[in-house]
Write a protein that holds these residues in place. Structure first.
Motif, PDB file in Angstrom:
ATOM      1  N   ILE A   1      42.063 -13.540 -36.860  1.00 14.49           N
ATOM      2  CA  ILE A   1      41.891 -12.749 -38.083  1.00 14.49           C
ATOM      3  C   ILE A   1      40.646 -11.878 -37.977  1.00 14.49           C
ATOM      4  CG2 ILE A   1      41.392 -12.885 -40.563  1.00 14.49           C
ATOM      5  CD1 ILE A   1      43.291 -15.306 -40.665  1.00 14.49           C
ATOM      6  N   GLU A   2      39.553 -12.453 -37.481  1.00 18.42           N
ATOM      7  CA  GLU A   2      38.324 -11.670 -37.333  1.00 18.42           C
ATOM      8  C   GLU A   2      38.521 -10.522 -36.347  1.00 18.42           C
ATOM      9  OE1 GLU A   2      36.974 -15.644 -38.890  1.00 18.42           O
ATOM     10  OE2 GLU A   2      38.465 -14.975 -37.455  1.00 18.42           O
ATOM     11  N   ARG A   3      39.219 -10.794 -35.244  1.00 18.67           N
ATOM     12  CA  ARG A   3      39.501  -9.736 -34.259  1.00 18.67           C
ATOM     13  C   ARG A   3      40.345  -8.625 -34.879  1.00 18.67           C
ATOM     14  NH1 ARG A   3      39.044 -13.531 -30.307  1.00 18.67           N
ATOM     15  NH2 ARG A   3      41.130 -14.370 -30.489  1.00 18.67           N
ATOM     16  N   ALA A   4      41.340  -9.020 -35.658  1.00 20.14           N
ATOM     17  CA  ALA A   4      42.204  -8.031 -36.302  1.00 20.14           C
ATOM     18  C   ALA A   4      41.407  -7.158 -37.277  1.00 20.14           C
ATOM     19  CB  ALA A   4      43.357  -8.721 -37.027  1.00 20.14           C
ATOM     20  N   ILE A   5      40.499  -7.767 -38.018  1.00 19.21           N
ATOM     21  CA  ILE A   5      39.677  -7.002 -38.960  1.00 19.21           C
ATOM     22  C   ILE A   5      38.763  -6.044 -38.202  1.00 19.21           C
ATOM     23  CG2 ILE A   5      37.849  -7.167 -40.705  1.00 19.21           C
ATOM     24  CD1 ILE A   5      39.227  -9.873 -41.535  1.00 19.21           C
ATOM     25  N   GLY A   6      38.163  -6.497 -37.110  1.00 17.73           N
ATOM     26  CA  GLY A   6      37.341  -5.610 -36.283  1.00 17.73           C
ATOM     27  C   GLY A   6      38.142  -4.433 -35.763  1.00 17.73           C
ATOM     28  N   SER A   7      39.363  -4.710 -35.344  1.00 18.20           N
ATOM     29  CA  SER A   7      40.244  -3.655 -34.856  1.00 18.20           C
ATOM     30  C   SER A   7      40.584  -2.667 -35.968  1.00 18.20           C
ATOM     31  CB  SER A   7      41.515  -4.278 -34.276  1.00 18.20           C
ATOM     32  OG  SER A   7      42.385  -3.276 -33.817  1.00 18.20           O
TER      33      SER A   7
ATOM     34  N   VAL B   1      38.297   0.316 -50.195  1.00 19.84           N
ATOM     35  CA  VAL B   1      39.662   0.352 -50.740  1.00 19.84           C
ATOM     36  C   VAL B   1      40.669   0.409 -49.589  1.00 19.84           C
ATOM     37  CG1 VAL B   1      41.297   1.717 -52.102  1.00 19.84           C
ATOM     38  CG2 VAL B   1      38.962   1.357 -52.938  1.00 19.84           C
ATOM     39  N   GLU B   2      40.376   1.238 -48.585  1.00 22.96           N
ATOM     40  CA  GLU B   2      41.268   1.338 -47.429  1.00 22.96           C
ATOM     41  C   GLU B   2      41.350   0.009 -46.685  1.00 22.96           C
ATOM     42  OE1 GLU B   2      39.948   4.649 -45.067  1.00 22.96           O
ATOM     43  OE2 GLU B   2      40.445   6.094 -46.616  1.00 22.96           O
ATOM     44  N   LEU B   3      40.207  -0.671 -46.523  1.00 24.32           N
ATOM     45  CA  LEU B   3      40.209  -1.973 -45.851  1.00 24.32           C
ATOM     46  C   LEU B   3      41.053  -2.976 -46.637  1.00 24.32           C
ATOM     47  CD1 LEU B   3      39.219  -3.833 -43.592  1.00 24.32           C
ATOM     48  CD2 LEU B   3      37.150  -4.248 -44.955  1.00 24.32           C
ATOM     49  N   ARG B   4      40.945  -2.934 -47.935  1.00 19.67           N
ATOM     50  CA  ARG B   4      41.755  -3.820 -48.786  1.00 19.67           C
ATOM     51  C   ARG B   4      43.248  -3.602 -48.519  1.00 19.67           C
ATOM     52  NH1 ARG B   4      41.655  -3.532 -55.435  1.00 19.67           N
ATOM     53  NH2 ARG B   4      43.128  -5.212 -55.852  1.00 19.67           N
ATOM     54  N   VAL B   5      43.677  -2.343 -48.531  1.00 18.75           N
ATOM     55  CA  VAL B   5      45.094  -2.020 -48.340  1.00 18.75           C
ATOM     56  C   VAL B   5      45.560  -2.405 -46.936  1.00 18.75           C
ATOM     57  CG1 VAL B   5      46.747  -0.111 -48.211  1.00 18.75           C
ATOM     58  CG2 VAL B   5      45.084  -0.205 -50.083  1.00 18.75           C
ATOM     59  N   VAL B   6      44.750  -2.104 -45.922  1.00 20.09           N
ATOM     60  CA  VAL B   6      45.133  -2.438 -44.546  1.00 20.09           C
ATOM     61  C   VAL B   6      45.228  -3.955 -44.377  1.00 20.09           C
ATOM     62  CG1 VAL B   6      44.436  -2.270 -42.123  1.00 20.09           C
ATOM     63  CG2 VAL B   6      44.190  -0.289 -43.609  1.00 20.09           C
ATOM     64  N   CYS B   7      44.303  -4.701 -44.970  1.00 29.08           N
ATOM     65  CA  CYS B   7      44.366  -6.170 -44.906  1.00 29.08           C
ATOM     66  C   CYS B   7      45.632  -6.680 -45.593  1.00 29.08           C
ATOM     67  CB  CYS B   7      43.134  -6.797 -45.558  1.00 29.08           C
ATOM     68  SG  CYS B   7      41.659  -6.772 -44.533  1.00 29.08           S
ATOM     69  N   GLU B   8      45.947  -6.124 -46.753  1.00 32.98           N
ATOM     70  CA  GLU B   8      47.153  -6.556 -47.460  1.00 32.98           C
ATOM     71  C   GLU B   8      48.394  -6.312 -46.605  1.00 32.98           C
ATOM     72  OE1 GLU B   8      46.077  -6.105 -52.177  1.00 32.98           O
ATOM     73  OE2 GLU B   8      46.782  -4.315 -51.142  1.00 32.98           O
ATOM     74  N   ASN B   9      48.489  -5.135 -46.011  1.00 31.34           N
ATOM     75  CA  ASN B   9      49.661  -4.791 -45.196  1.00 31.34           C
ATOM     76  C   ASN B   9      49.720  -5.597 -43.908  1.00 31.34           C
ATOM     77  OD1 ASN B   9      50.424  -2.901 -47.119  1.00 31.34           O
ATOM     78  ND2 ASN B   9      49.416  -1.211 -46.074  1.00 31.34           N
ATOM     79  N   THR B  10      48.591  -5.794 -43.271  1.00 37.56           N
ATOM     80  CA  THR B  10      48.546  -6.490 -41.985  1.00 37.56           C
ATOM     81  C   THR B  10      48.811  -7.980 -42.133  1.00 37.56           C
ATOM     82  OG1 THR B  10      46.991  -4.868 -41.107  1.00 37.56           O
ATOM     83  CG2 THR B  10      47.100  -6.988 -39.967  1.00 37.56           C
TER      84      THR B  10
ATOM     85  N   VAL C   1      31.014   1.673 -34.587  1.00 34.85           N
ATOM     86  CA  VAL C   1      30.487   0.538 -33.826  1.00 34.85           C
ATOM     87  C   VAL C   1      31.637  -0.028 -32.995  1.00 34.85           C
ATOM     88  CG1 VAL C   1      29.461  -1.759 -33.981  1.00 34.85           C
ATOM     89  CG2 VAL C   1      28.819   0.011 -35.640  1.00 34.85           C
ATOM     90  N   PRO C   2      31.465  -0.122 -31.667  1.00 35.29           N
ATOM     91  CA  PRO C   2      32.539  -0.684 -30.837  1.00 35.29           C
ATOM     92  C   PRO C   2      32.812  -2.136 -31.220  1.00 35.29           C
ATOM     93  CG  PRO C   2      30.833   0.337 -29.486  1.00 35.29           C
ATOM     94  CD  PRO C   2      30.315   0.296 -30.884  1.00 35.29           C
ATOM     95  N   GLU C   3      34.088  -2.531 -31.115  1.00 39.38           N
ATOM     96  CA  GLU C   3      34.465  -3.894 -31.504  1.00 39.38           C
ATOM     97  C   GLU C   3      33.634  -4.953 -30.781  1.00 39.38           C
ATOM     98  OE1 GLU C   3      38.685  -4.964 -31.952  1.00 39.38           O
ATOM     99  OE2 GLU C   3      39.067  -2.829 -31.646  1.00 39.38           O
ATOM    100  N   ASP C   4      33.344  -4.729 -29.517  1.00 41.95           N
ATOM    101  CA  ASP C   4      32.603  -5.746 -28.755  1.00 41.95           C
ATOM    102  C   ASP C   4      31.130  -5.829 -29.163  1.00 41.95           C
ATOM    103  OD1 ASP C   4      31.799  -3.357 -27.614  1.00 41.95           O
ATOM    104  OD2 ASP C   4      32.155  -3.998 -25.548  1.00 41.95           O
ATOM    105  N   ARG C   5      30.676  -4.918 -30.009  1.00 38.06           N
ATOM    106  CA  ARG C   5      29.292  -4.957 -30.507  1.00 38.06           C
ATOM    107  C   ARG C   5      29.227  -5.447 -31.951  1.00 38.06           C
ATOM    108  NH1 ARG C   5      25.647  -1.196 -27.926  1.00 38.06           N
ATOM    109  NH2 ARG C   5      24.163  -2.503 -29.036  1.00 38.06           N
ATOM    110  N   MET C   6      30.389  -5.736 -32.539  1.00 40.36           N
ATOM    111  CA  MET C   6      30.428  -6.211 -33.924  1.00 40.36           C
ATOM    112  C   MET C   6      30.133  -7.704 -33.973  1.00 40.36           C
ATOM    113  SD  MET C   6      33.784  -4.351 -35.487  1.00 40.36           S
ATOM    114  CE  MET C   6      33.805  -2.583 -35.777  1.00 40.36           C
ATOM    115  N   ASN C   7      29.354  -8.088 -34.973  1.00 37.81           N
ATOM    116  CA  ASN C   7      29.103  -9.497 -35.235  1.00 37.81           C
ATOM    117  C   ASN C   7      29.764  -9.870 -36.550  1.00 37.81           C
ATOM    118  OD1 ASN C   7      27.363 -10.122 -32.967  1.00 37.81           O
ATOM    119  ND2 ASN C   7      25.893  -8.740 -33.936  1.00 37.81           N
ATOM    120  N   LEU C   8      30.163 -11.122 -36.676  1.00 41.94           N
ATOM    121  CA  LEU C   8      30.883 -11.569 -37.867  1.00 41.94           C
ATOM    122  C   LEU C   8      30.102 -11.355 -39.151  1.00 41.94           C
ATOM    123  CD1 LEU C   8      32.525 -14.889 -36.645  1.00 41.94           C
ATOM    124  CD2 LEU C   8      33.567 -12.633 -36.888  1.00 41.94           C
TER     125      LEU C   8
END
Length: 89
Positions: A4-10, A43-52, A20-27
């Motif tokens: 789930i964390e990887r998917a959110i980073g993506s 708002v966009e993150l909310r919608v993408v999380c709901e759909n994903t 920020v590159p995914e490999d440089r992101m911290n939780l």
């Protein structure tokens, strides 16, 4: 990071164009200050999380506390999916 964390980073890099590159992101990096998300980005993150993840994030759950970091968003997703929070990470 778990799936789930990887998917959110993506999502942050692919859908919200966080630089920020995914490999440089911290939780626990802050979505607003470390990744530069603005109100529309949240708002966009909310919608993408709901759909994903096949969930519905209510207005009551769409709070700064739940959208502070990759970790807090992932915990919200797990809660809404009915999964217990990860003990690892």
């Amino acid at each position: 990071m778990n799936d789930i964390e990887r998917a959110i980073g993506s999502m942050l890099t692919a859908d919200l164009f966080v630089e920020v590159p995914e490999d440089r992101m911290n939780l626990d990096d802050r979505l607003r200050t470390d990744f530069g998300l603005d109100s529309l980005g949240f708002v966009e993150l909310r919608v993408v999380c709901e759909n994903t993840f096949g969930i519905t994030i209510s207005d009551d759950d769409f709070t700064p506390e739940n959208f502070t970091s990759i970790r807090t968003v992932a915990e919200l997703v797990r809660t809404l999916q009915g999964n217990s929070p990860s003990t690892g990470a």
